[in-house]
Design an enzyme around this catalytic site. Structure first.
Site, PDB file in Angstrom:
ATOM      1  N   PHE A 253       0.811  -1.229   0.000  1.00 22.40           N
ATOM      2  CA  PHE A 253       0.000   0.000   0.000  1.00 22.40           C
ATOM      3  C   PHE A 253       0.837   1.268   0.000  1.00 22.40           C
ATOM      4  O   PHE A 253       0.518   2.252   0.642  1.00 22.40           O
ATOM      5  CB  PHE A 253      -1.028  -0.018   1.142  1.00 22.40           C
ATOM      6  CG  PHE A 253      -2.305  -0.646   0.684  1.00 22.40           C
ATOM      7  CD1 PHE A 253      -2.315  -1.962   0.263  1.00 22.40           C
ATOM      8  CD2 PHE A 253      -3.487   0.082   0.610  1.00 22.40           C
ATOM      9  CE1 PHE A 253      -3.478  -2.548  -0.222  1.00 22.40           C
ATOM     10  CE2 PHE A 253      -4.651  -0.495   0.126  1.00 22.40           C
ATOM     11  CZ  PHE A 253      -4.641  -1.809  -0.283  1.00 22.40           C
ATOM     12  N   CYS A 264     -15.129   1.842  -0.149  1.00 23.77           N
ATOM     13  CA  CYS A 264     -14.865   1.762   1.295  1.00 23.77           C
ATOM     14  C   CYS A 264     -14.029   2.892   1.866  1.00 23.77           C
ATOM     15  O   CYS A 264     -14.487   3.605   2.766  1.00 23.77           O
ATOM     16  CB  CYS A 264     -14.204   0.428   1.603  1.00 23.77           C
ATOM     17  SG  CYS A 264     -15.349  -0.934   1.384  1.00 23.77           S
ATOM     18  N   LYS A 267     -15.764   6.473   2.077  1.00 24.12           N
ATOM     19  CA  LYS A 267     -16.922   6.581   2.971  1.00 24.12           C
ATOM     20  C   LYS A 267     -16.548   6.256   4.422  1.00 24.12           C
ATOM     21  O   LYS A 267     -17.075   6.861   5.347  1.00 24.12           O
ATOM     22  CB  LYS A 267     -18.070   5.705   2.470  1.00 24.12           C
ATOM     23  CG  LYS A 267     -18.026   4.270   2.914  1.00 24.12           C
ATOM     24  CD  LYS A 267     -19.305   3.532   2.600  1.00 24.12           C
ATOM     25  CE  LYS A 267     -19.126   2.035   2.785  1.00 24.12           C
ATOM     26  NZ  LYS A 267     -18.894   1.598   4.155  1.00 24.12           N
TER      27      LYS A 267
END
Ligand code: NAD
Ligand code: UPG
Length: 427
Positions: A253, A264, A267
């Protein structure tokens, strides 16, 4: 075990089919007639790798219905996997969870045996005990932890590799209060080889938000460093290769680019910010994480303007509309703000995505209906010399970008190697 799953979207369908693969029988419930019909015909209503094959192979071991009674009365455990979208102000909208809880309660009224209800939807700490529990109790006339079990079991799968993630997770988190519910979930998850963390219910709810907020933070942090690297003429991918070698940090990541989209991260970060503010906390880091992410896609246009200062009347090719490769999901895709800006600047847009064109047109009609959709990526390359890469689909690695101006938001090596002019967002 007999399992029912309420909400047959990306999470409901994948986890339900995962449970089928592990030897259980599953009844899916959805309010969407089209999805119910498709599932009963063994056709997945969403695109997710391996799902169609699994649905064909295990035909007869699952079915779908709109009828909660049929599902609850014929199963031992019901998972709630409906959507928990953002309201306009970023706070969580629980309307689907609430209607599911009420309908489960009504169905439970007619059941004599013990039944376990598990919240799998991502919900803020306190929701299962303060919203779901009273609704089920009121509508069933029964008492939680005595007449029925209640648990929270967050889901960590990623779209595009959802089945693999569900069957081989890094961990399974089970938030429970009573022993009986704990045993049911431990039995259900027994075949899955992963650490199982048992917590109380609201801790399980928070683990999900903290995980997503951390991953979003990691990417925004990488992008902030990446923006600095770009100005200094440094390749941020090399930088994070070095940073990620530290075992305390991990290499995952850290892909810099145009930021995170999807159903996801946006929000969930927004919902956590709202919740923090509601209880008198100011989440400084989370707000910055969001702001970095909102600015990031527009850097692609700034870089484009270095080479094409006047976009009025120019045709710009956009490769990729899905929020990431491997999915047809366009929720919060970075393609939306990018294409919106291009249209505002007067450019004409020709776009291609192997899976997400239909959804993009439907989901974002304000821009989706103003652009041209190509039948293939090479059609985009034939139509224009100015290309933006928004999603790193594998097939974009097979193209020849010779003679093109390419501004790349995701790092497609073939473009870097072959384009006439190449700009990466953070490299
Ligand atoms: N998409 C992901 O990768 C992912 C991963 C982990 C967790 N989550 C969480 O899981 C939840 C579901 O997400 P999703 O992406 O699967 O959503 P989705 O929108 O794809 O699916 C939700 C489904 O629920 C159905 N539904 C709505 N109200 C209903 C009701 N009252 N009864 C029955 N069905 C109803 C909808 O028709 C839809 O099919 C969310 O809380 C999300 O945050 C999602
Ligand atoms: O290094 C990276 C990794 C991802 N992304 C972007 O981040 C977004 C989200 O990607 P990913 O996390 O792979 O997809 P999701 O399917 O949204 O999965 C996230 O959101 C799910 C829903 O809560 C969680 O279950 C998963 O654990 C979590 O990874 C996408 O736009 C990616 O392009 C980057 O920009 N850089």
């Amino acid at each position: 075990m007999k399992v029912s799953v309420v909400g047959s979207g990306y999470v409901g369908l994948v986890t339900g089919m995962g449970f089928v693969k592990l030897g259980n029988e599953v009844i899916f419930v959805d309010v969407d007639e089209r999805k119910v019909k498709m599932i009963n015909n063994a056709e997945p209503p969403i695109y997710e790798k391996g799902l169609e094959e699994l649905m064909k192979e295990f035909r007869g071991k699952y079915r779908a219905t709109k009828d909660y009674h049929e599902a609850v009365l014929n199963s031992d455990v019901t998972f709630i996997a409906v959507g928990t979208p953002s309201r306009e102000d970023g706070s969580i909208d629980l309307k689907y969870v609430e209607s599911a809880a009420k309908a489960i309660g009504e169905a439970l009224k007619e059941k004599d045996s013990y039944h376990v209800i598990v919240v799998k939807s991502t919900v803020l700490p306190g929701t299962t005990e303060e919203v779901v529990k009273p609704l089920i109790e009121d509508h069933s006339g029964k008492k939680a932890f005595r007449d029925f079990g209640l648990a929270m079991n967050p889901e960590f799968l990623r779209e595009g590799v959802a089945l693999r993630d569900f069957l081989n997770p890094d961990r399974v988190v089970i938030g429970v209060q009573d022993e009986r519910t704990k045993q049911v979930l431990e039995k259900l998850y027994k075949p899955i080889k992963a650490p199982k963390l048992i917590t109380d219910i609201k801790t399980a709810e928070m683990i999900k938000y903290a995980s997503n907020a951390f991953l979003a933070t990691k990417i925004s942090f990488a992008n902030e460093i990446g923006n600095i690297c770009k100005k200094l003429g440094i390749d941020s991918w090399k930088v994070f290769e070095g940073v990620g070698l530290d075992h305390r940090i991990s290499p995952h990541f850290f892909r810099t680019g145009i930021g995170w989209g999807g159903s996801c991260f946006p929000k969930d970060v927004k919902a956590l910010i709202k919740k923090a503010e509601e209880i008198g906390e100011e989440p400084l880091i989370l707000k910055a994480v969001l702001e970095v992410n909102e600015r990031q896609p527009l850097r692609l246009i700034e870089l484009l303007k270095k080479h094409v200062p006047e976009l009025e009347g120019k045709t710009v090719g956009v490769l990729g509309l899905a929020f990431k490769p491997g999915t047809d999901d366009v929720r919060e895709t970075r393609a939306y703000p990018i294409i919106k800006k291009l249209l505002e600047e007067g450019a004409r847009v020709i776009a291609y995505d192997p899976r997400a064109m239909e959804n993009f047109r439907r989901f974002y009609p304000d821009v989706g209906e103003k652009i041209t959709y190509a039948n293939s990526s090479s059609e985009v390359l034939d139509a224009t010399d100015v290309i933006l890469i928004v999603t790193e689909w594998k097939e974009f690695e097979e193209l020849d970008y010779s003679g093109k101006i390419v501004v790349d938001g995701r790092r497609v090596k073939a473009a870097e190697k072959t384009a006439k002019i190449y700009e990466g967002v953070c490299w």
